[in-house]
Motif scaffolding. Sequence first.
Motif, PDB file in Angstrom:
ATOM      1  N   UNK A  41       0.845  -1.196   0.000  1.00  0.00           N
ATOM      2  CA  UNK A  41       0.000   0.000   0.000  1.00  0.00           C
ATOM      3  C   UNK A  41       0.881   1.247   0.000  1.00  0.00           C
ATOM      4  N   UNK A  42       0.347   2.400  -0.432  1.00  0.00           N
ATOM      5  CA  UNK A  42       1.136   3.635  -0.450  1.00  0.00           C
ATOM      6  C   UNK A  42       1.718   3.998   0.921  1.00  0.00           C
ATOM      7  N   UNK A  43       1.077   3.556   1.990  1.00  0.00           N
ATOM      8  CA  UNK A  43       1.547   3.847   3.349  1.00  0.00           C
ATOM      9  C   UNK A  43       2.774   3.028   3.730  1.00  0.00           C
ATOM     10  N   UNK A  44       3.124   2.047   2.892  1.00  0.00           N
ATOM     11  CA  UNK A  44       4.246   1.170   3.199  1.00  0.00           C
ATOM     12  C   UNK A  44       3.828  -0.143   3.836  1.00  0.00           C
ATOM     13  N   UNK A  45       2.561  -0.289   4.132  1.00  0.00           N
ATOM     14  CA  UNK A  45       2.052  -1.526   4.725  1.00  0.00           C
ATOM     15  C   UNK A  45       1.985  -2.620   3.657  1.00  0.00           C
ATOM     16  N   UNK A  46       2.425  -3.811   4.020  1.00  0.00           N
ATOM     17  CA  UNK A  46       2.337  -4.967   3.121  1.00  0.00           C
ATOM     18  C   UNK A  46       1.195  -5.866   3.540  1.00  0.00           C
ATOM     19  N   UNK A  47       0.438  -6.328   2.565  1.00  0.00           N
ATOM     20  CA  UNK A  47      -0.581  -7.350   2.758  1.00  0.00           C
ATOM     21  C   UNK A  47      -0.160  -8.555   1.929  1.00  0.00           C
ATOM     22  N   UNK A  48      -0.589  -9.730   2.349  1.00  0.00           N
ATOM     23  CA  UNK A  48      -0.225 -10.944   1.635  1.00  0.00           C
ATOM     24  C   UNK A  48      -1.473 -11.729   1.260  1.00  0.00           C
ATOM     25  N   UNK A  49      -1.388 -12.458   0.157  1.00  0.00           N
ATOM     26  CA  UNK A  49      -2.503 -13.259  -0.329  1.00  0.00           C
ATOM     27  C   UNK A  49      -2.071 -14.710  -0.448  1.00  0.00           C
ATOM     28  N   UNK A  50      -3.061 -15.597  -0.498  1.00  0.00           N
ATOM     29  CA  UNK A  50      -2.777 -17.019  -0.671  1.00  0.00           C
ATOM     30  C   UNK A  50      -2.510 -17.375  -2.129  1.00  0.00           C
ATOM     31  N   UNK A  51      -2.887 -16.496  -3.065  1.00  0.00           N
ATOM     32  CA  UNK A  51      -2.664 -16.751  -4.483  1.00  0.00           C
ATOM     33  C   UNK A  51      -2.542 -15.464  -5.265  1.00  0.00           C
ATOM     34  N   UNK A  52      -1.981 -15.569  -6.462  1.00  0.00           N
ATOM     35  CA  UNK A  52      -1.736 -14.394  -7.282  1.00  0.00           C
ATOM     36  C   UNK A  52      -2.981 -13.651  -7.726  1.00  0.00           C
ATOM     37  N   UNK A  53      -4.010 -14.382  -8.166  1.00  0.00           N
ATOM     38  CA  UNK A  53      -5.225 -13.712  -8.637  1.00  0.00           C
ATOM     39  C   UNK A  53      -5.895 -12.929  -7.511  1.00  0.00           C
ATOM     40  N   UNK A  54      -5.748 -13.403  -6.282  1.00  0.00           N
ATOM     41  CA  UNK A  54      -6.336 -12.718  -5.131  1.00  0.00           C
ATOM     42  C   UNK A  54      -5.783 -11.303  -4.971  1.00  0.00           C
ATOM     43  N   UNK A  55      -4.556 -11.104  -5.408  1.00  0.00           N
ATOM     44  CA  UNK A  55      -3.939  -9.773  -5.314  1.00  0.00           C
ATOM     45  C   UNK A  55      -4.734  -8.720  -6.086  1.00  0.00           C
ATOM     46  N   UNK A  56      -5.393  -9.145  -7.161  1.00  0.00           N
ATOM     47  CA  UNK A  56      -6.131  -8.191  -7.993  1.00  0.00           C
ATOM     48  C   UNK A  56      -7.334  -7.596  -7.281  1.00  0.00           C
ATOM     49  N   UNK A  57      -7.785  -8.224  -6.186  1.00  0.00           N
ATOM     50  CA  UNK A  57      -8.976  -7.739  -5.476  1.00  0.00           C
ATOM     51  C   UNK A  57      -8.664  -6.680  -4.422  1.00  0.00           C
ATOM     52  N   UNK A  58      -7.418  -6.541  -4.040  1.00  0.00           N
ATOM     53  CA  UNK A  58      -7.075  -5.703  -2.880  1.00  0.00           C
ATOM     54  C   UNK A  58      -7.388  -4.230  -3.109  1.00  0.00           C
ATOM     55  N   UNK A  59      -7.103  -3.703  -4.280  1.00  0.00           N
ATOM     56  CA  UNK A  59      -7.350  -2.279  -4.541  1.00  0.00           C
ATOM     57  C   UNK A  59      -8.832  -1.952  -4.423  1.00  0.00           C
ATOM     58  N   UNK A  60      -9.688  -2.801  -4.948  1.00  0.00           N
ATOM     59  CA  UNK A  60     -11.137  -2.566  -4.866  1.00  0.00           C
ATOM     60  C   UNK A  60     -11.689  -2.832  -3.469  1.00  0.00           C
ATOM     61  N   UNK A  61     -11.040  -3.699  -2.712  1.00  0.00           N
ATOM     62  CA  UNK A  61     -11.486  -3.982  -1.345  1.00  0.00           C
ATOM     63  C   UNK A  61     -11.171  -2.814  -0.418  1.00  0.00           C
ATOM     64  N   UNK A  62      -9.986  -2.247  -0.557  1.00  0.00           N
ATOM     65  CA  UNK A  62      -9.542  -1.195   0.362  1.00  0.00           C
ATOM     66  C   UNK A  62      -9.671   0.219  -0.209  1.00  0.00           C
ATOM     67  N   UNK A  63      -9.991   0.297  -1.511  1.00  0.00           N
ATOM     68  CA  UNK A  63     -10.066   1.592  -2.199  1.00  0.00           C
ATOM     69  C   UNK A  63      -8.772   2.386  -2.046  1.00  0.00           C
ATOM     70  N   UNK A  64      -7.653   1.674  -2.189  1.00  0.00           N
ATOM     71  CA  UNK A  64      -6.320   2.267  -2.135  1.00  0.00           C
ATOM     72  C   UNK A  64      -5.506   1.704  -3.289  1.00  0.00           C
ATOM     73  N   UNK A  65      -4.694   2.546  -3.942  1.00  0.00           N
ATOM     74  CA  UNK A  65      -3.810   2.004  -4.978  1.00  0.00           C
ATOM     75  C   UNK A  65      -2.821   1.010  -4.362  1.00  0.00           C
ATOM     76  N   UNK A  66      -2.456  -0.001  -5.118  1.00  0.00           N
ATOM     77  CA  UNK A  66      -1.528  -1.015  -4.627  1.00  0.00           C
ATOM     78  C   UNK A  66      -0.520  -1.388  -5.701  1.00  0.00           C
ATOM     79  N   UNK A  67       0.638  -1.790  -5.244  1.00  0.00           N
ATOM     80  CA  UNK A  67       1.627  -2.433  -6.095  1.00  0.00           C
ATOM     81  C   UNK A  67       1.661  -3.884  -5.657  1.00  0.00           C
ATOM     82  N   UNK A  68       1.361  -4.795  -6.576  1.00  0.00           N
ATOM     83  CA  UNK A  68       1.323  -6.209  -6.218  1.00  0.00           C
ATOM     84  C   UNK A  68       2.498  -6.941  -6.859  1.00  0.00           C
TER      85      UNK A  68
END
Length: 168
Positions: A41-68
Amino acid sequence: YRLTSALDDLIYRRLVDVDGERFTGFLGGLALFPTQHRALLPSGISLYAHGGMELLTIESTLLKPVTVQSRCPVTELPLKLVIANEEIVEASPIGIAGFLCDWDGQERLAEVAARSPLFVDNRALDYWVSKRPELRGTELPAELLLWMGMEAAKRIGHLRFKLIGHDG
């Protein structure tokens, strides 16, 4: 009793995942421990997923830009996507593909997510799928990942956003 009932409700809604006696995930396929599938996340916080496709949902879930970041399970090459405003705005390498495993409605979402990776290209996707003929799901070649994959990710993300008590 009320705590057990509340926990059962969270598990039923797929808001938390419990494996034995410990929490292992939340909001579907997100992990509570480091994995090779990381969202920054832009704040520097890292989140982790169990799979690659799951990463695509994070931006819409948190309404924050992400680098995956993830790794192709065939080539082990690193993958990076920047997602903002519900779009992939940067991809490295160009041509990333994905596989979205079918869910039977019962299996733990973490297990489904683990069978839903991202790939360095269409050839890696084709090879991986050819080695798993029993696996049911949707192949998302690079041409489709940008459209269908992100559309599905947006819908899942919006549903999760509402599940955690927000209006979108």
